[in-house]
Design a protein around this motif. Sequence first.
Motif, PDB file in Angstrom:
ATOM      1  N   THR A 275      48.240  51.815 -33.662  1.00 16.50           N
ATOM      2  CA  THR A 275      47.119  52.274 -34.479  1.00 16.50           C
ATOM      3  C   THR A 275      46.612  51.178 -35.411  1.00 16.50           C
ATOM      4  O   THR A 275      45.399  51.050 -35.618  1.00 16.50           O
ATOM      5  CB  THR A 275      47.532  53.507 -35.291  1.00 16.50           C
ATOM      6  OG1 THR A 275      48.773  53.254 -35.971  1.00 16.50           O
ATOM      7  CG2 THR A 275      47.718  54.710 -34.379  1.00 16.50           C
ATOM      8  N   CYS A 335      45.281  60.074 -35.159  1.00 17.45           N
ATOM      9  CA  CYS A 335      45.330  59.213 -33.967  1.00 17.45           C
ATOM     10  C   CYS A 335      44.242  59.607 -32.963  1.00 17.45           C
ATOM     11  O   CYS A 335      43.614  58.746 -32.343  1.00 17.45           O
ATOM     12  CB  CYS A 335      46.708  59.290 -33.314  1.00 17.45           C
ATOM     13  SG  CYS A 335      48.036  58.487 -34.236  1.00 17.45           S
ATOM     14  N   LEU A 338      40.930  58.376 -34.401  1.00 21.31           N
ATOM     15  CA  LEU A 338      40.826  56.921 -34.301  1.00 21.31           C
ATOM     16  C   LEU A 338      40.514  56.488 -32.877  1.00 21.31           C
ATOM     17  O   LEU A 338      39.648  55.621 -32.646  1.00 21.31           O
ATOM     18  CB  LEU A 338      42.130  56.277 -34.780  1.00 21.31           C
ATOM     19  CG  LEU A 338      42.222  54.746 -34.708  1.00 21.31           C
ATOM     20  CD1 LEU A 338      41.162  54.112 -35.592  1.00 21.31           C
ATOM     21  CD2 LEU A 338      43.613  54.281 -35.123  1.00 21.31           C
ATOM     22  N   ILE A 371      46.102  56.001 -41.371  1.00 23.52           N
ATOM     23  CA  ILE A 371      47.442  55.854 -40.786  1.00 23.52           C
ATOM     24  C   ILE A 371      48.432  55.229 -41.772  1.00 23.52           C
ATOM     25  O   ILE A 371      49.619  55.580 -41.772  1.00 23.52           O
ATOM     26  CB  ILE A 371      47.388  55.005 -39.499  1.00 23.52           C
ATOM     27  CG1 ILE A 371      46.794  53.625 -39.780  1.00 23.52           C
ATOM     28  CG2 ILE A 371      46.629  55.727 -38.408  1.00 23.52           C
ATOM     29  CD1 ILE A 371      46.823  52.683 -38.608  1.00 23.52           C
ATOM     30  N   GLY A 430      44.655  54.585 -28.760  1.00 23.63           N
ATOM     31  CA  GLY A 430      44.652  55.540 -29.862  1.00 23.63           C
ATOM     32  C   GLY A 430      45.059  56.931 -29.410  1.00 23.63           C
ATOM     33  O   GLY A 430      45.840  57.608 -30.084  1.00 23.63           O
ATOM     34  N   SER A 433      48.719  57.123 -28.738  1.00 21.13           N
ATOM     35  CA  SER A 433      49.501  57.159 -29.974  1.00 21.13           C
ATOM     36  C   SER A 433      49.642  58.579 -30.499  1.00 21.13           C
ATOM     37  O   SER A 433      50.661  58.933 -31.105  1.00 21.13           O
ATOM     38  CB  SER A 433      48.841  56.276 -31.039  1.00 21.13           C
ATOM     39  OG  SER A 433      48.757  54.936 -30.618  1.00 21.13           O
TER      40      SER A 433
END
Length: 464
Positions: A275, A335, A338, A371, A430, A433
């Motif tokens: 991230t 996540c 993002l 994050i 992303g 994650s």
Amino acid sequence: MKTTGYDSAAVPYREVTDRHGRVYRIGESDRDVMGRARWTMVLFPWMGMLGISSSEYAFTSAEDTLHEAHLWSSGHIFWLMGVWVFFQAAVAFPAGQLRESGRLPARYAMLLGALGTVLGYLSLAFAPNVAVAYLGFGMCSGIGAGLVYATCVNMVGKWYPERKGGKTGMVNGGFAYGSVPFVFLFTSYMDLSNYRSVLVAVGLVCCAVVACAGWFFQDPPKNWWPPHVDPLAPTDDPKIRRALQKNPPAPRQYTPREAARTPVLWMMWFCLLCTAGINIFGIAFQVPFGKDMGFAGGIVATAMSLKAIVNGTGRGVIGWISDRYGRRNTLVVVCVVLGTAQFGVLVSGQMGSMPFFLFCSMVSGFGGGAIFPLFAAMTADYFGENNNASNYGMVYSSKLVSGLVGSGVGSVVVGAWDYEGAFVLAGGIGLASAVLALFLRAPGRPRARRRIVPNPHPLGEEMA
């Protein structure tokens, strides 16, 4: 009954132990320990983060001027940022070790960070060759920023162990929106005629802010807990009660060696690597991508500034949200946001839609900033506050790799696959994650399981 060792007054305190064996030191107020309210240990760390923010978030805005002034290639500019991020992350763990051992008091860590900050800008202004820039900005400024970052973020968690999410997020936010005026300064005002004076002035101002804030830093005693919150009983304050229910304190205080033996720490390390790499990729390439897509320089600067503002604001907001809904659940959503935003930035640029580009840039900034306070607070939730500087230093060390990947390797990917391939790859990472974040759980805390009682009368059995 025990007493503290402070010279100002002998304040009684006691140590209590919960059912997991964790020790809490209660009885001393914040004013007993340092003579002032603990909210000041949110204000001064926030100021310290403001002072180092321009080195990362505004640096690429000076790309054109530095290229013309020193004849450095664009590749050197991006690798300079990657080296800066490398050293900023590399110092986190050793700085945490020195801080927790008492060999590096918080005040001295901040003063060293202030020195590194000004050396970085002086090297950008007067470097006779790019090697000096790598040494002065990449290494010295990176190490200085790492000392300040690690000291500020972990200080807040120690003073607010009962509700650290929002406070940690607010302080972390200073690392982003403090750069906003410098983005416009480097983009719209700095040129070949004044770049040296501008860089020196910025370095001196940032140095002064960090040094003045750091002078007031002070750590609480080990295991300190605010006296108005009973760690062994539910509190009457609904906000604190909700925060402790959603993010219960660590079952015990883990040493760095013990934390390193748990799989969850390395899962957090890898998740932050992915991230943070996406976040740095966006910082490094949003400006050149916007220019290549035909957006005016002022629009690109505005987009970068909005990204920084939302990045910083998002850090504070997400900390408050995570106090209410749980750190892990919030991280999963962040996540996803993002990753999705990377596809949006790409599509908006290809469409030539300025409003959509600005919106996606802000969303990307929100996810990229959120994050860091989440992982900072989550590390304390999982492993305790006493060694959080070292434990978070291990998690944060993933930025060693993510800085080089997001900036340096990102330039290689853009050269090979163009912006389309790079942004698609970043978006996919992303989303992956988010899946990894689903498996993050505090070590040592038993899972709540429903007790299944066999049915004494199975289906179809005749009753006598």
